[in-house]
Design an enzyme around this catalytic site. Sequence first.
Site, PDB file in Angstrom:
ATOM      1  N   ARG A   1      -1.811 -14.803 -15.824  1.00 32.94           N
ATOM      2  CA  ARG A   1      -0.664 -13.958 -15.510  1.00 32.94           C
ATOM      3  C   ARG A   1      -0.001 -14.376 -14.200  1.00 32.94           C
ATOM      4  NH1 ARG A   1      -0.017  -7.329 -16.003  1.00 32.94           N
ATOM      5  NH2 ARG A   1       2.077  -7.275 -15.146  1.00 32.94           N
TER       6      ARG A   1
ATOM      7  N   GLU B   1      14.928 -13.618 -13.462  1.00 32.54           N
ATOM      8  CA  GLU B   1      13.588 -13.459 -14.046  1.00 32.54           C
ATOM      9  C   GLU B   1      13.554 -14.053 -15.462  1.00 32.54           C
ATOM     10  OE1 GLU B   1      11.167 -12.497 -12.132  1.00 32.54           O
ATOM     11  OE2 GLU B   1      11.815 -10.877 -10.799  1.00 32.54           O
TER      12      GLU B   1
ATOM     13  N   GLU C   1      -4.205  -9.505 -14.320  1.00 36.47           N
ATOM     14  CA  GLU C   1      -3.900 -10.674 -13.490  1.00 36.47           C
ATOM     15  C   GLU C   1      -5.138 -11.274 -12.828  1.00 36.47           C
ATOM     16  OE1 GLU C   1      -0.146 -10.542 -11.370  1.00 36.47           O
ATOM     17  OE2 GLU C   1      -0.902 -11.938  -9.886  1.00 36.47           O
TER      18      GLU C   1
ATOM     19  N   LYS D   1       2.352  -2.848 -14.309  1.00 36.60           N
ATOM     20  CA  LYS D   1       2.251  -2.777 -12.847  1.00 36.60           C
ATOM     21  C   LYS D   1       3.168  -1.674 -12.344  1.00 36.60           C
ATOM     22  CE  LYS D   1       1.065  -7.535 -11.530  1.00 36.60           C
ATOM     23  NZ  LYS D   1       1.529  -8.688 -10.715  1.00 36.60           N
TER      24      LYS D   1
ATOM     25  N   ASN E   1       4.292 -15.367 -11.174  1.00 38.46           N
ATOM     26  CA  ASN E   1       4.661 -15.340  -9.752  1.00 38.46           C
ATOM     27  C   ASN E   1       5.383 -16.612  -9.328  1.00 38.46           C
ATOM     28  OD1 ASN E   1       3.557 -12.793  -9.261  1.00 38.46           O
ATOM     29  ND2 ASN E   1       1.515 -13.666  -9.040  1.00 38.46           N
TER      30      ASN E   1
ATOM     31  N   HIS F   1      16.221  -8.927  -4.938  1.00 38.26           N
ATOM     32  CA  HIS F   1      15.059  -9.597  -5.534  1.00 38.26           C
ATOM     33  C   HIS F   1      15.469 -10.754  -6.447  1.00 38.26           C
ATOM     34  CE1 HIS F   1      10.927 -10.045  -6.794  1.00 38.26           C
ATOM     35  NE2 HIS F   1      11.293  -9.943  -8.065  1.00 38.26           N
TER      36      HIS F   1
ATOM     37  N   HIS G   1       9.391 -13.458  -1.940  1.00 39.54           N
ATOM     38  CA  HIS G   1       8.952 -12.320  -1.137  1.00 39.54           C
ATOM     39  C   HIS G   1       9.143 -12.594   0.352  1.00 39.54           C
ATOM     40  CE1 HIS G   1       6.321 -10.777  -4.691  1.00 39.54           C
ATOM     41  NE2 HIS G   1       7.546 -10.322  -4.745  1.00 39.54           N
TER      42      HIS G   1
ATOM     43  N   HIS H   1       7.932 -16.635  -6.547  1.00 36.24           N
ATOM     44  CA  HIS H   1       7.811 -15.358  -5.848  1.00 36.24           C
ATOM     45  C   HIS H   1       7.176 -15.426  -4.468  1.00 36.24           C
ATOM     46  CE1 HIS H   1       9.319 -13.604  -9.503  1.00 36.24           C
ATOM     47  NE2 HIS H   1       9.216 -12.383  -9.007  1.00 36.24           N
TER      48      HIS H   1
ATOM     49  N   LYS I   1       6.919 -12.606 -21.626  1.00 42.13           N
ATOM     50  CA  LYS I   1       6.126 -11.821 -20.677  1.00 42.13           C
ATOM     51  C   LYS I   1       5.006 -11.088 -21.414  1.00 42.13           C
ATOM     52  CE  LYS I   1       5.672  -8.882 -16.779  1.00 42.13           C
ATOM     53  NZ  LYS I   1       6.220  -8.111 -15.674  1.00 42.13           N
TER      54      LYS I   1
ATOM     55  N   ARG J   1      -4.195  13.050 -12.080  1.00 38.43           N
ATOM     56  CA  ARG J   1      -5.040  11.876 -12.373  1.00 38.43           C
ATOM     57  C   ARG J   1      -4.561  11.051 -13.556  1.00 38.43           C
ATOM     58  NH1 ARG J   1      -8.925  15.683 -11.113  1.00 38.43           N
ATOM     59  NH2 ARG J   1      -9.663  15.460  -8.965  1.00 38.43           N
TER      60      ARG J   1
HETATM   61  N1  LIG Z   1       6.378  -3.910 -12.263  1.00 39.78           N
HETATM   62  C1  LIG Z   1       6.737  -5.156 -12.394  1.00 39.78           C
HETATM   63  O1  LIG Z   1       6.055  -5.948 -13.056  1.00 39.78           O
HETATM   64  C2  LIG Z   1       8.009  -5.630 -11.759  1.00 39.78           C
HETATM   65  C3  LIG Z   1       8.537  -6.866 -12.112  1.00 39.78           C
HETATM   66  C4  LIG Z   1       9.756  -7.260 -11.547  1.00 39.78           C
HETATM   67  C5  LIG Z   1      10.413  -6.420 -10.655  1.00 39.78           C
HETATM   68  N2  LIG Z   1       9.856  -5.217 -10.331  1.00 39.78           N
HETATM   69  C6  LIG Z   1      10.536  -4.313  -9.398  1.00 39.78           C
HETATM   70  O2  LIG Z   1      11.828  -4.018  -9.909  1.00 39.78           O
HETATM   71  C7  LIG Z   1      12.667  -3.651  -8.823  1.00 39.78           C
HETATM   72  C8  LIG Z   1      14.032  -4.260  -9.024  1.00 39.78           C
HETATM   73  O3  LIG Z   1      14.576  -3.757 -10.206  1.00 39.78           O
HETATM   74  P1  LIG Z   1      16.160  -3.648 -10.396  1.00 39.78           P
HETATM   75  O4  LIG Z   1      16.803  -4.901 -10.004  1.00 39.78           O
HETATM   76  O5  LIG Z   1      16.372  -3.109 -11.749  1.00 39.78           O
HETATM   77  O6  LIG Z   1      16.536  -2.586  -9.253  1.00 39.78           O
HETATM   78  P2  LIG Z   1      17.068  -1.067  -9.338  1.00 39.78           P
HETATM   79  O7  LIG Z   1      16.196  -0.220 -10.144  1.00 39.78           O
HETATM   80  O8  LIG Z   1      17.331  -0.646  -7.941  1.00 39.78           O
HETATM   81  O9  LIG Z   1      18.459  -1.227 -10.090  1.00 39.78           O
HETATM   82  C9  LIG Z   1      19.491  -1.961  -9.475  1.00 39.78           C
HETATM   83  C10 LIG Z   1      20.757  -1.099  -9.349  1.00 39.78           C
HETATM   84  O10 LIG Z   1      21.334  -0.938 -10.633  1.00 39.78           O
HETATM   85  C11 LIG Z   1      21.558   0.436 -10.888  1.00 39.78           C
HETATM   86  N3  LIG Z   1      21.470   0.603 -12.337  1.00 39.78           N
HETATM   87  C12 LIG Z   1      20.373   0.446 -13.121  1.00 39.78           C
HETATM   88  N4  LIG Z   1      20.701   0.565 -14.407  1.00 39.78           N
HETATM   89  C13 LIG Z   1      22.029   0.778 -14.452  1.00 39.78           C
HETATM   90  C14 LIG Z   1      22.984   0.951 -15.510  1.00 39.78           C
HETATM   91  N5  LIG Z   1      22.620   0.874 -16.797  1.00 39.78           N
HETATM   92  N6  LIG Z   1      24.277   1.150 -15.175  1.00 39.78           N
HETATM   93  C15 LIG Z   1      24.655   1.169 -13.870  1.00 39.78           C
HETATM   94  N7  LIG Z   1      23.827   0.997 -12.839  1.00 39.78           N
HETATM   95  C16 LIG Z   1      22.523   0.811 -13.139  1.00 39.78           C
HETATM   96  C17 LIG Z   1      20.550   1.161 -10.073  1.00 39.78           C
HETATM   97  O11 LIG Z   1      20.957   2.482  -9.807  1.00 39.78           O
HETATM   98  C18 LIG Z   1      20.514   0.304  -8.814  1.00 39.78           C
HETATM   99  O12 LIG Z   1      21.585   0.662  -7.974  1.00 39.78           O
HETATM  100  C19 LIG Z   1      11.959  -4.096  -7.562  1.00 39.78           C
HETATM  101  O13 LIG Z   1      11.466  -2.964  -6.876  1.00 39.78           O
HETATM  102  C20 LIG Z   1      10.798  -4.949  -8.061  1.00 39.78           C
HETATM  103  O14 LIG Z   1       9.681  -4.893  -7.224  1.00 39.78           O
HETATM  104  C21 LIG Z   1       8.689  -4.809 -10.866  1.00 39.78           C
HETATM  105 ZN   LIG Z   2      10.225 -10.702  -9.759  1.00 37.15          ZN
END
Ligand SMILES: NC(=O)c1ccc[n+]([C@@H]2O[C@H](COP(=O)([O-])OP(=O)(O)OC[C@H]3O[C@@H](n4cnc5c(N)ncnc54)[C@H](O)[C@@H]3O)[C@@H](O)[C@H]2O)c1
Ligand SMILES: [Zn+2]
Length: 373
Positions: free
Chosen positions: A242, A186, A238, A144, A246, A265, A253, A249, A228, A122
């Site tokens: 907030r 972003e 949100e 989030k 988006n 993304h 999406h 987005h 942010k 939990r």
């Molecule tokens: N929670 C939120 O507010 C929020 C906001 C924006 C995006 N997101 C989420 O974030 C995700 C995208 O994040 P991302 O682009 O970081 O994707 P990811 O976590 O898949 O990382 C991208 C790639 O980079 C690699 N990687 C990460 N750090 C590394 C490093 N230091 N050296 C070498 N390789 C590395 C990972 O293994 C992966 O292959 C999506 O799922 C999206 O929905 C969430």
């Molecule tokens: Zn985003």
Amino acid sequence: VSVSVTLPARSAAYEVLVERGALGRLPALLRGAVAAHRWAVIADSNVAALHGNAAITTLRAAGVDATLLTFPAGESAKTRDTWGALSDAMLGAGMGRDCAVLALGGGVTTDLAAFVAATYLRGVPVVLAPTSLLAMVDAAIGGKTGVDVPAGKNLVGAFHQPRLVVADPAVLDTLPVGVFVEGLAEAVKHAAVADGAHFEWIAAEARTIGQRRPRTVDALIRRSVEIKAAIVSGDPLENGRRAVLNFGHTIAHALERLSGYAVPHGHAVSIGCVVEAALGEAAGVTAAGTAARIAGVSAALGLPVALPPDFTADALLGAAAGDKKSRAGTLRFALLQRIGSAARAADGGWTHALEPAAVAAALHQAPHPAEYS
Ligand SMILES: NC(=O)c1ccc[n+]([C@@H]2O[C@H](COP(=O)([O-])OP(=O)(O)OC[C@H]3O[C@@H](n4cnc5c(N)ncnc54)[C@H](O)[C@@H]3O)[C@@H](O)[C@H]2O)c1
Ligand SMILES: [Zn+2]
């Protein structure tokens, strides 16, 4: 340098540390943030190999009980199955309510591991150590968490604020150049919705950002975190402003869904910001020339800015209609007034309902690469 995020609604303030080399003092940072007896360190397969073992070694050398749990890298692993497997692994290791989670990785890892923490027994504390640019400037801030499901991205999750965010830009040295560039989308979005001067700074520094000059990258991350943080602090769940985050987005999406998530993304967001700026211009909400300016800067950073030719307006509209932000038939968009400023809607909210026909018309004249190169 440390940026403070405060979340008055939950009276849970936490620090976002942006500091080169901070991962080297992880034991002290974790102890200062959470009184946990055991740590589950969650990393994907790439990051585990590059940075996970070093983190575990650092922690254990300082007497911190840390166990590395890994999952396959990639968005396709951000699922309930992986959430279940990680939770089961923690249960199997006998971790009790005195444990905490350290998420070490990109946005997939921070979303997934924080969701594991949100639901484990939990809810146990989580500390985020983002390792991708996108996670440092965006995913790790704001609480989030969640996973993707067949019906769409991020549709099952929870708000669970981290106790601390440790962004060490030095880990970006191992990030592939393309993934680094994705994260810039972003950062451009943050500047576009909230800080025109920062947008101009990004434009002026496009070359040094591309060269990943440490001082420039650190400054870029810091300002994005501040933007942010300020927005989510004012509206943690949100209910209002907030939503400006988006921007870009709704289209992003739709692009991701239509491509079966083949469009990353960051690329989708870059294209989405340009298209939604153009939509805003067509709707008379956004200052003329905004789409072209964003496209110019994003293209200079190496981001795509035009809709792929095989994505028709109708298909995009259909995919957008399934978006969380669309309510009862109309499509909703977070729009700009101009660069640096989001536009309030007539109803006082921060998303704008646009008629599907108007959106279709604007999409039909959506940007072509030649217009912005
Ligand atoms: N929670 C939120 O507010 C929020 C906001 C924006 C995006 N997101 C989420 O974030 C995700 C995208 O994040 P991302 O682009 O970081 O994707 P990811 O976590 O898949 O990382 C991208 C790639 O980079 C690699 N990687 C990460 N750090 C590394 C490093 N230091 N050296 C070498 N390789 C590395 C990972 O293994 C992966 O292959 C999506 O799922 C999206 O929905 C969430
Ligand atoms: Zn985003």
